[in-house]
Design a protein around this motif. Structure first.
Motif, mmCIF file in Angstrom:
data_model
loop_
_atom_site.group_PDB
_atom_site.id
_atom_site.type_symbol
_atom_site.label_atom_id
_atom_site.label_comp_id
_atom_site.label_asym_id
_atom_site.label_seq_id
_atom_site.Cartn_x
_atom_site.Cartn_y
_atom_site.Cartn_z
ATOM 1 N N ARG A 53 0.878 -1.102 -0.096
ATOM 2 C CA ARG A 53 -0.168 -0.058 0.082
ATOM 3 C C ARG A 53 0.825 1.190 0.018
ATOM 4 N N LYS A 102 3.860 1.379 -1.251
ATOM 5 C CA LYS A 102 4.541 1.740 -2.392
ATOM 6 C C LYS A 102 3.893 2.286 -3.499
ATOM 7 N N ILE A 103 2.397 1.965 -3.545
ATOM 8 C CA ILE A 103 1.319 2.388 -4.265
ATOM 9 C C ILE A 103 1.224 3.913 -4.285
ATOM 10 N N LYS A 157 4.536 5.867 -5.265
ATOM 11 C CA LYS A 157 4.542 6.054 -6.710
ATOM 12 C C LYS A 157 3.561 6.823 -7.355
ATOM 13 N N SER A 158 2.172 6.623 -6.744
ATOM 14 C CA SER A 158 1.133 7.381 -7.542
ATOM 15 C C SER A 158 1.417 8.966 -6.952
ATOM 16 N N ILE A 174 -0.054 3.470 -13.127
ATOM 17 C CA ILE A 174 0.276 3.344 -12.003
ATOM 18 C C ILE A 174 0.899 1.965 -11.852
ATOM 19 N N ALA A 175 -0.083 0.882 -12.280
ATOM 20 C CA ALA A 175 0.286 -0.490 -12.293
ATOM 21 C C ALA A 175 1.597 -0.667 -13.163
ATOM 22 N N LEU A 210 4.893 0.425 -11.350
ATOM 23 C CA LEU A 210 5.166 -0.510 -10.301
ATOM 24 C C LEU A 210 5.617 -1.905 -10.537
ATOM 25 N N LYS A 226 -3.207 -4.159 -12.513
ATOM 26 C CA LYS A 226 -4.300 -3.454 -11.896
ATOM 27 C C LYS A 226 -4.892 -3.792 -10.889
ATOM 28 N N THR A 261 -4.006 -5.808 -8.451
ATOM 29 C CA THR A 261 -3.124 -5.450 -7.259
ATOM 30 C C THR A 261 -3.718 -3.987 -6.542
ATOM 31 N N ILE A 262 -3.532 -3.096 -7.211
ATOM 32 C CA ILE A 262 -3.934 -1.870 -6.807
ATOM 33 C C ILE A 262 -5.520 -1.567 -6.157
ATOM 34 N N LEU A 278 -7.896 6.386 -4.539
ATOM 35 C CA LEU A 278 -6.570 6.645 -4.664
ATOM 36 C C LEU A 278 -5.952 7.921 -4.504
#
Length: 199
Positions: free
Chosen positions: A2, A4-5, A8-9, A26-27, A30, A34, A36-37, A47
């Protein structure tokens, strides 16, 4: 994952804009699917809300750290400005404008939180400046703190200050100097000149 998302976002949104960046991008950046997000965030709006909260908390913690150093109030404001610029990466995509236009509820909520935190911080700074003789003793603390907040939002208005004519870093420097020249004593102006020589 979470965290890391969010990180990066945050980088993508600040560099390319909240509207421009897709969940696919985004996916891809990383190296995950998608799906996973979506395990952590139901949709892009959720998000975006989490990322703005993440930026806000990160900056607030940084400001708390600066205030704990108990430096003189003029140096404190310049340190806070440097911290904000570091985190907002010069806002090439004008994220605040995109947030206001495409995610108005998130923007309104963030603006209220920013005001509450910034109001307390600026009032403390003003009182400290008055007590140390760097700021004039006759200033209206409530009025100045509100004008300061309003001005900080105003310089991010891309209709008034287009990105191709005004870099965010330059605007922040101009505005901080404008604010401090209005409230400083002779002693404060000397301290301001010292800071201006450093930039």
């Amino acid at each position: 994952m979470r965290a890391k998302i969010l990180e990066k976002s945050n980088n993508l949104f600040l560099n390319l804009g909240f509207k421009s960046v897709t969940m696919d991008e985004i996916a891809s950046s990383l190296g995950v699917s998608k799906k996973t997000i979506y395990k952590y965030f139901e949709n892009k709006t959720q998000l975006v809300a989490a990322v703005t909260e993440y930026i806000f908390d990160t900056i607030c913690n940084g400001i708390d750290g600066i205030c704990a150093l108990e430096m003189n109030p003029i140096d404190e404001l310049f340190s806070i400005k440097r911290l904000i610029m570091e985190h907002l990466k010069d806002e090439k995509s004008s994220p605040q404008y995109q947030l206001q236009k495409y995610y108005p509820k998130i923007y309104a909520s963030l603006k209220l939180k920013q005001f509450q935190v910034m109001q307390g911080c600026v009032i403390d700074n003003l009182k400290k400046g008055m007590a140390t003789g760097l700021y004039r003793s006759d200033i209206d603390v409530q009025f100045i703190s509100r004008i300061y907040f309003n001005g900080m939002l105003g310089i991010k208005d891309k209709d008034l200050f287009p990105l191709n004519a005004y870099a965010v870093h330059t605007l922040m420097n101009y505005y901080l100097e404008y604010h401090l020249r209005a409230i400083s004593t002779e002693k404060g102006l000397q301290q301001l000149e010292n800071q201006l020589r450093l930039k």
